[in-house]
Design an enzyme around this catalytic site. Structure first.
Site, mmCIF file in Angstrom:
data_model
loop_
_atom_site.group_PDB
_atom_site.id
_atom_site.type_symbol
_atom_site.label_atom_id
_atom_site.label_comp_id
_atom_site.label_asym_id
_atom_site.label_seq_id
_atom_site.Cartn_x
_atom_site.Cartn_y
_atom_site.Cartn_z
ATOM 1 N N HIS A 198 -4.204 -39.904 89.651
ATOM 2 C CA HIS A 198 -3.295 -40.578 90.573
ATOM 3 C C HIS A 198 -2.396 -41.549 89.802
ATOM 4 C CE1 HIS A 198 -2.301 -42.561 94.522
ATOM 5 N NE2 HIS A 198 -2.115 -43.601 93.721
ATOM 6 N N GLU A 199 -3.017 -42.408 89.019
ATOM 7 C CA GLU A 199 -2.224 -43.393 88.262
ATOM 8 C C GLU A 199 -1.344 -42.703 87.226
ATOM 9 O OE1 GLU A 199 -2.132 -46.130 89.617
ATOM 10 O OE2 GLU A 199 -4.003 -46.147 90.760
ATOM 11 N N HIS A 252 1.911 -41.891 88.821
ATOM 12 C CA HIS A 252 2.813 -43.054 88.825
ATOM 13 C C HIS A 252 3.429 -43.256 87.437
ATOM 14 C CE1 HIS A 252 2.069 -44.551 92.842
ATOM 15 N NE2 HIS A 252 0.765 -44.682 92.658
ATOM 16 N N GLU A 308 4.564 -42.875 95.346
ATOM 17 C CA GLU A 308 3.293 -42.333 95.824
ATOM 18 C C GLU A 308 3.330 -40.804 95.880
ATOM 19 O OE1 GLU A 308 0.906 -44.405 96.115
ATOM 20 O OE2 GLU A 308 -0.669 -43.412 97.266
#
Lengths: 508, 508
Positions: free
Chosen positions: B272-273, B276, B302
């Site tokens: 997830h990170e 980003h 997101e």
């Protein structure tokens, strides 16, 4: 008499000035963190933009400090009739820094920064290629600008005074000359006697295997237990060149490097940096976020690191106290050894080529040599071209060794390439001061008793009271006089060396 | 017609404005680094002074940006007749940010900052003690100030528009209402069907032991190989709350946390990170050190993290490609399993209390609930006192579960305590956009082919071209329209959920 109105003005100005100094201090902390991060954490590709960011913050910080508003606030605050003691000290130091910072034209500062940057890159190449001639023109340029810097900065007796003053405020060239001459005269015979005595010690113990993680654990355990450096306010990382930095008195960062076949590097390196860190940790919280919340000078700083590294870490009492813990941490090293063996091994005296690897007896000769060459270059009695041969001749004269090449000789240190001329003497001044302070502290029975048991809590308390708490409030001279009752001299150091090494080398 | 003289003036002003924006960006990088360091590296005792330093830099940054000089430079630069494309985009975004920043009186900003800080501390205590009543008056104060904030900031239709606009520039409340209503209507039946279908999968595999260091190695290996996040320009650390931050496009920092008995937390968290981070890595270097060098909005951001975490990391093709490597990294977990088992296990749908642990089907209901409650609070149709019961009633309505206490209910998220009202919808908008973007990318045969083999290089290239490179140059609306050929809607996401989960849960 000052009227109440102007009193208010001065104190309002002081408060406003202090807010500005706080911000400049915050910017300094940010730059320090960016630099620490760059050396220890940052991914490699980030280097280019990080360089721009650090330059951006440095420029902003300089601009804020040298602004007309700062001058006006400082002048108004200085009109205060009866400032508090800390306030007066702050104004004095800020005035000094402000005058220094504003005496140089911006164009000159930029030119100097460019010249240093180019010289630094030329030095890296020259050292790699062992090619002094490549470095020479860049060094010449740095030297020319350094002469101009001294003229712009101003000095009373010798242009070198202006350089020294940046690192050791108030120290004069003549004073360093006298101290170094005395030191040379009284320690060169000792060195020669040690060399003549021969040495049957087995130093193989120093290169026995000691895993890096175990070195780290032991170094930190001792740094905490003996020297007071706790994880609550500090951390240890690895970097190519060990250093200490901090972003407040409770945010101390030290670095070291590990050689699994030469443990003294990380152990004594960690304790050296711990000495620097504990100095900053001891500065009064009252001085936080102001220009006073730093060590008094590089020499005073070095006295603290050398004290932990050498006077304590390389003492017999220390090894008696910590040998068993060392043996648990490094069973391969300790096998068949005892405290006395280790004590002897880590105190080997041996003339060698590289300053940063030098022992307590030979170290200062490396510094004297550099000081003498810097003076000769600045005075024009030595040309840059003649520098390598002058270096080698002095190495032979003082230490009886001659570098096989310039990379292990005149090109070994980063300092000159970065324009740091006038910096080297502070290393030796720190050595001398470390012993002078320790001898003064020892007059306290609690400190003396602690030293015998390698319990350094009373010593640390004494240092905090006499040195650390003041930050930059006292000049080095004032600190040394007040703490030891005498100005800085070579006396204590000479006596220390003679006693320690006459014993180790059983000199008659 | 503009005369040559004023042309020069405008371009000189632009250059000067850009230098100022570079400095403000550098200050932002310093604040970001201080914050990252605080969460991942800093010794605990450093917290007090670090807080002062960060506040100092934030104030300086705000002061530089909102200064009269900035206004004058911006006005002069805006007089440029024919600015370059990037220049025009920069001026538009800076004008937007400047007007937002200067519309609020300093006293109001300070009051808001104090209220948020107090509310944040009250929330920590309230959550620990499971005592909403303790938090209520602080939340009321934040809410009152948020209403004032909306009035000061200005809006066309609904005060919530002013809040949304800070996180999702250009997005309107009415649009979110429509999209969420559509989403609710079309996914609630799916959720009910899944719950009704029952589930015989053995999820015990998710809690089998997987050592933290091995989780870390595997998470990073995949982040590099599949998602392009390389150590040359990024690093992974541990922190209590996972986050991504960066100080330039080549200095990306992500964090995660490890549970040795629940590996999905670190694996999907890291990816997830990484999503980003790769967004910021893809921003054109031309925009470096300007306010354009960021993601377009929180929702677009997101969409990138959710794509890596869910659409790719929780896809069947991914587990087919990486199961063997996973099995080598986590032999205890993989014993007796295959790719399909793992794929099923990491896609469990289960209505639950905590947003950050929710699956793809239930997650958006957590968000809708918060959005509806924020609107009701802002419109005054719901009081702060009624909030816990309204929360619990909606949890029951949407997810069929009721929190046993407020700590696991209305007090679970940090956002409201920090004044982040209007922020939650961006999580769901990001979910919707992630699928809408992936479906558009899939129209490229190379991307579609890559997806089948879990080779995401073509997809990443498409994202860079369509989304990443622009930074803030395009608004979210413009980006979505240009990249997908349609405005944001729930269509793609609804279709994705139905297809994926009808298959997994074998719905008729």
């Amino acid at each position: 008499m000052t009227s109440p109105a102007s009193l208010t003005d001065a104190s309002t100005a002081f408060a406003e000035l202090k807010r500005r100094l706080n911000l400049i201090s915050d910017l300094g902390a940010a730059q320090g963190l960016m630099s620490w991060d760059q050396e220890t954490q940052m991914p490699p590709d980030a280097a280019r933009v990080r360089g721009l960011q650090m330059a951006g913050l440095a420029g902003l910080s300089h601009q804020l400090f040298t602004a007309d508003e700062t001058r006006a606030l400082l002048e108004a605050a200085e009109r205060e009739d009866a400032p508090g003691e800390v306030e007066a000290d702050l104004l004095r130091v800020v005035r000094r820094d402000f005058d220094k910072a504003t005496r140089l034209p911006t164009a000159f500062v930029e030119e100097m920064s460019r010249a240093r940057n180019e010289a630094h890159h030329a030095w890296i190449k020259a050292r790699t290629d062992n090619d002094f001639a490549h470095f020479a023109p860049y060094l010449q340029r740095v030297l020319d600008l350094t002469r101009q810097y001294a003229e712009l900065s101003g000095y009373a007796e010798h242009p070198y005074d202006a350089l020294l003053d940046d690192y050791e405020p108030g120290m004069k060239t003549a004073q360093v000359r006298r101290i170094f001459a005395d030191l040379r005269e009284r320690t060169l015979p000792l060195l020669r006697a040690i060399v003549a005595a021969g040495d049957a010690t087995d130093y193989g113990v120093l290169s026995r295997p000691f895993p890096a993680s175990a070195q780290r654990d032991f170094a930190l355990k001792v740094a905490g237990e003996a020297f007071g450096l706790r994880p609550a306010f500090s951390r240890l990382d690895e970097s190519a060149h060990p250093f200490q930095t901090n972003f407040s008195a409770d945010d101390l960062r030290i670095t070291t490097r590990f050689d699994e076949h030469y443990f003294p590097m990380s152990l004594f390196g960690t304790w050296h940096e711990a000495g620097h860190a504990m100095y900053e940790h001891g500065v009064s919280r009252e001085l936080e976020r102001t220009p006073l919340s730093r060590g008094a000078s590089l020499g005073v700083h070095e006295s603290q690191s050398r004290m932990f590294e050498n006077l304590l870490g390389r003492s017999r009492a220390f090894w008696q106290r910590y040998f068993e813990e060392f043996a648990q941490a490094a069973p391969d090293v300790a096998a068949g050894q005892d405290a006395e063996n280790l004590y002897r091994a880590v105190n080997r005296v041996q003339p060698s080529l590289i300053r940063v690897e030098a022992d307590e007896v030979t170290y200062n000769f490396h510094i004297m040599l550099r000081f003498e060459l810097e003076l000769a270059l600045l005075e024009g009695t030595l040309s840059v071209e003649e520098l390598p041969s002058a270096w080698n001749a002095r190495m032979q004269e003082y230490l009886g060794v001659t570098p096989p090449n310039d990379a292990e000789g005149v090109l070994q240190d980063i300092h000159w390439s970065s324009g740091l001329i006038g910096y080297f003497p502070t290393y030796s001044l720190g050595n001398l001061l470390s012993v002078q302070l320790l001898e003064a502290a020892r007059r306290e029975p609690q400190v003396a008793g602690g030293l015998e048991r390698a319990d350094y809590t009373p010593l640390r308390e004494w240092l905090r009271q006499q040195v650390h708490q003041y930050g930059r409030r006292r000049t080095p001279d004032q600190l040394v006089q007040a703490a030891t009752g005498a100005p800085l001299s070579a006396d204590a150091y000479v006596k220390y060396l003679h006693e320690k090494y006459a014993d180790i080398y059983q000199l008659g």
